[in-house]
Design an enzyme around this catalytic site. Sequence first.
Site, PDB file in Angstrom:
ATOM      1  N   ARG A  58       0.841  -1.209   0.000  1.00  0.00           N
ATOM      2  CA  ARG A  58       0.000   0.000   0.000  1.00  0.00           C
ATOM      3  C   ARG A  58       0.876   1.258   0.000  1.00  0.00           C
ATOM      4  O   ARG A  58       0.587   2.228  -0.698  1.00  0.00           O
ATOM      5  CB  ARG A  58      -0.952  -0.009   1.203  1.00  0.00           C
ATOM      6  N   ALA A  98     -16.224  -8.154  -9.563  1.00  0.00           N
ATOM      7  CA  ALA A  98     -15.071  -7.574 -10.262  1.00  0.00           C
ATOM      8  C   ALA A  98     -14.887  -8.166 -11.659  1.00  0.00           C
ATOM      9  O   ALA A  98     -14.559  -7.437 -12.601  1.00  0.00           O
ATOM     10  CB  ALA A  98     -13.814  -7.806  -9.428  1.00  0.00           C
ATOM     11  N   CYS A 152      -3.040 -13.816  -2.740  1.00  0.00           N
ATOM     12  CA  CYS A 152      -2.880 -14.329  -1.374  1.00  0.00           C
ATOM     13  C   CYS A 152      -3.286 -15.805  -1.324  1.00  0.00           C
ATOM     14  O   CYS A 152      -3.588 -16.331  -0.257  1.00  0.00           O
ATOM     15  CB  CYS A 152      -3.687 -13.496  -0.384  1.00  0.00           C
TER      16      CYS A 152
END
Length: 433
Positions: free
Chosen positions: A246, A318, A375
């Site tokens: 980030r 998405a 992940c």
Amino acid sequence: MILRKPFLSECTLDAPAGPLYFIRLPYLETMKPSPAPPTLRLRVTPAAETKIRQGHPWVFDGSVRAQNRPGVDGELAAVFDRHDQFLAVGLYDAHSPIRLRVLHHGKPARIDAAWFAENLARSLSARAGLADAATDGLRLVNGENDHWPGLVLDRYADVLVLKIYTAAWFPRLPLLVNLLNARLPHRAIVLRHSRNIRHDEYRDGMTLSGPPVTAPVIFHEHGLKFHADVACGQKTGFFLDQRDNRRRVGQLAAGRAVLNVFSHTGGFSLHAARGGARAVTSVDLSPRALAELRDNWRLNVGDATVRACPHEEIQADAFDWLARERRRYSLIILDPPSLARREADRPAALRAYQRLARAGLRLLADGGILVCASCTAHINAEEFINTIRATVTASGKPMRELALTAHAPDHPVTVRELAYLKAVFLQHRAPLS
Ligand code: SAH
């Protein structure tokens, strides 16, 4: 098979903190009144012996060849090799395919309150200097990688969140709470546990120490403010593992039109806004995550750069949304949830990463940056990167790799199989004009 007599070697182990049931076995009855049964001892397959010696933290049920008596969740069990040499000691879990989680291997050791205190001190000192002054959300204990198998400890400002992934820790919670009360200043300790374990007394999300924590906790990440829903949020309330990615996004965002797909509560979005993004679009399927994103955005409007950044939020699947979207973006982040629960899901997960990267490349403006993260524990870094590289090659877009990254350093990985987070930062080489 249950061994009818104790193993020959002795190891110096304390009785476990939890209750022990007295097991009526012939050899025990010949021993005159004993306050507790003997230490639980396991023998394992030669392959498991080798893995333990190499520092692997788990012994699976199928690897246990013999034990001197049935075990109880949470008691200490010692593993001995074929020559009755001590190999390791760990937490026994009668109900999990991971039958033993190794706390310590090598020389025999006494596992008592002092050992746990030392183990905590080791984890804390390994994190000295990791967080900057503007960050107070940090992982203090990273499970197996820190010799705390099946246990994670995160700090959000003055609240500690203890998350356990095995019922074997339940009997030791009082000891852990005492330890944390003595060693780490805090307002409260919240307990989280994985969905597959239950306890009548220790409920997921309850406060173990201090005044009950009923509202999200506000903490800081590189100077930005975020809510962590420590009692019910995913993981322990926030995805701390992406902290460094980030920050990197924040450093790359100036002047860019940013698209954050799988935005969750807006970690990447806010870092991009504070980094000077021209505009930020966040996409997530979960209305709740988007509501939390709005709350997080509000928390940061005191920052003039965040205040000045237009933000659009979109609630959508998405994959569908990306297929329909026509606008171009100059910084795109794709950070989906884990896409494979089992080994068998791997091929589908790799295809999904390919689809996402293809969509990201299509929407990328000239000179734009694409961040693809994964992940999924069942997919290793090499497979993931190769999939993204192959997708880039097939797209014909000239891209250069800016960085390959992994977990933030407060999530150390010492057990290779437990590495799950990987990300690649790619930049389009704009044609010279
Ligand atoms: N990047 C985030 C973490 C992402 S977690 C951070 O730094 O905090 C994954 C997110 O994907 C969750 O918020 C979940 O709601 C969302 N999600 C899961 N499936 C999705 C889908 N099909 N479409 C859009 N969002 C999805």
